[in-house]
Design an enzyme around this catalytic site. Structure first.
Site, PDB file in Angstrom:
ATOM      1  CD  GLN A 156       9.355  -2.587  -1.575  1.00 60.89           C
ATOM      2  OE1 GLN A 156       9.986  -1.637  -1.123  1.00 60.89           O
ATOM      3  NE2 GLN A 156       8.862  -2.589  -2.797  1.00 60.89           N
TER       4      GLN A 156
ATOM      5  CG  ASP B 287       5.713   4.119  -0.253  1.00 68.13           C
ATOM      6  OD1 ASP B 287       6.460   4.700  -1.063  1.00 68.13           O
ATOM      7  OD2 ASP B 287       5.772   2.896  -0.026  1.00 68.13           O
TER       8      ASP B 287
ATOM      9  CE  LYS C 122      11.669   1.633  -2.445  1.00 69.40           C
ATOM     10  NZ  LYS C 122      10.398   0.923  -2.334  1.00 69.40           N
TER      11      LYS C 122
END
Ligand code: NAP
Length: 292
Positions: free
Chosen positions: A98, A121, A54
């Site tokens: 994450q 997200d 990322k």
């Protein structure tokens, strides 16, 4: 009949180019340079790899990236304090915690701590809740299921009025994919480990999304002839012919499915590249919103 292969890698590359152009335009116009902050708790090797990927992807499109790493035994308060500081940081437009978090941490509470304005997200309960409600729009949509919809549209799948079968009901893929398809006016069946006659239910789908995590579970004769198949699964299977000793396969038996479907995503090179592209797109959009 041989299915059209939906090239997620190429489609994701186009999105990344658009994001890079968008970043440049925003900065040139005096706006902020978009920034993405990642929060990694613990030392899960797969999570470390995803976070590294990322950061690299951000760099390539001109998005600034910031990384915070915490030990596996970090407390709930420590993790949420990091999130709270990132919420206040004007250089950060997107916050990505994450997942999965180490056992003992309350994932929902951490996700809820992220400002919905920076929830690139799309996992904040309010964003998911809005996705589930008629007439409401989330600020951000989870990247993997959003990528599935983009791929279906690019492949020319008629979504409105279609029967869509989704195998898997996870918070990050199956369920939001189902919610997105409802918004596209498809009629949805969500399957899971207790579904009876799974092959029969799958065969009803004009659209079939597999998000299971079981290598090549969906066989060719589970697929309706002419269906559009999106294979989200990424599974390692032993393969001594490969240098690393394994290869990646999806949840769909590709060689069989390709003989039946109208179009199908490969693994790798299908849904996978769309996830990071979606994250970059959401981060740019967040910076554009902050500039308004
Ligand atoms: P997950 O949280 O483990 O959920 C799997 C789902 O599949 C669950 O709903 C489960 O049912 C269902 N399932 C499992 N075994 C089944 C069976 N034998 N029959 C019917 N349903 C079954 O997985 P996930 O996080 O959604 O990920 C799914 C796959 O997608 C994994 O291979 C993952 O690596 C991959 N993935 C790829 C990307 C990408 O960017 N390409 C992103 C995320 C995930 P229950 O709910 O009843 O347990």
């Amino acid at each position: 009949m041989t299915a059209k292969i939906i090239d997620g890698k190429a489609i994701a590359a186009e999105i990344r180019e658009d994001v890079a152009a968008g970043v440049e335009e925003l900065v040139k116009a005096g706006g902020p340079r978009p920034g993405l902050a990642t929060v990694l708790v613990g030392e899960n090797p797969a999570s470390q790899t995803y976070v590294r990927m990322k950061h690299k992807a951000c760099l390539e499109v001109g998005i600034e990236s910031f990384g915070t790493e915490l030990p596996a035994d970090a407390s709930q308060e420590q993790v949420e304090k990091v999130v709270s500081e990132l919420n206040k940081d004007p250089k950060v437009h997107g916050i990505l915690v994450q997942l999965p978090l180490p056992a003992g941490l309350d994932e929902e509470s951490v996700l809820r701590a992220i400002s919905i304005e920076k929830d690139v997200d799309g996992f904040h309960p309010i964003n998911i809740g809005r996705l589930a409600q008629k007439g409401r729009e989330p600020i951000f949509v989870p990247c993997t299921p959003a990528g599935c919809i983009v791929l279906l549209k690019k492949a020319g799948a008629p979504l409105e009025g279609s029967r869509a079968v989704i195998v898997g009901r996870s918070n990050i893929v199956g369920m939001p994919a189902a919610l997105l398809l409802v918004k596209e006016n498809a009629t949805i069946t969500i399957c899971h480990s207790r579904t009876q006659d799974l092959p029969g239910v799958c065969r009803e789908g004009d659209i079939l999304i597999a998000a299971i995590g079981q290598p090549e579970m969906i066989r060719g004769d589970w697929i309706k002839p002419g269906a559009y198949v999106i294979d989200v699964g990424v599974n390692r299977v032993d393969d001594p012919t490969k240098k690393r000793g394994y290869r990646l396969v999806g949840d769909v038996a590709f060689d069989e499915a390709v003989e039946v479907a109208e179009a199908i995503t490969p693994v790798p090179g299908g849904v996978g590249p769309m996830t990071i592209a979606g994250l970059l797109k959401n981060t740019l959009r967040s910076a554009q919103r902050a500039d308004q």
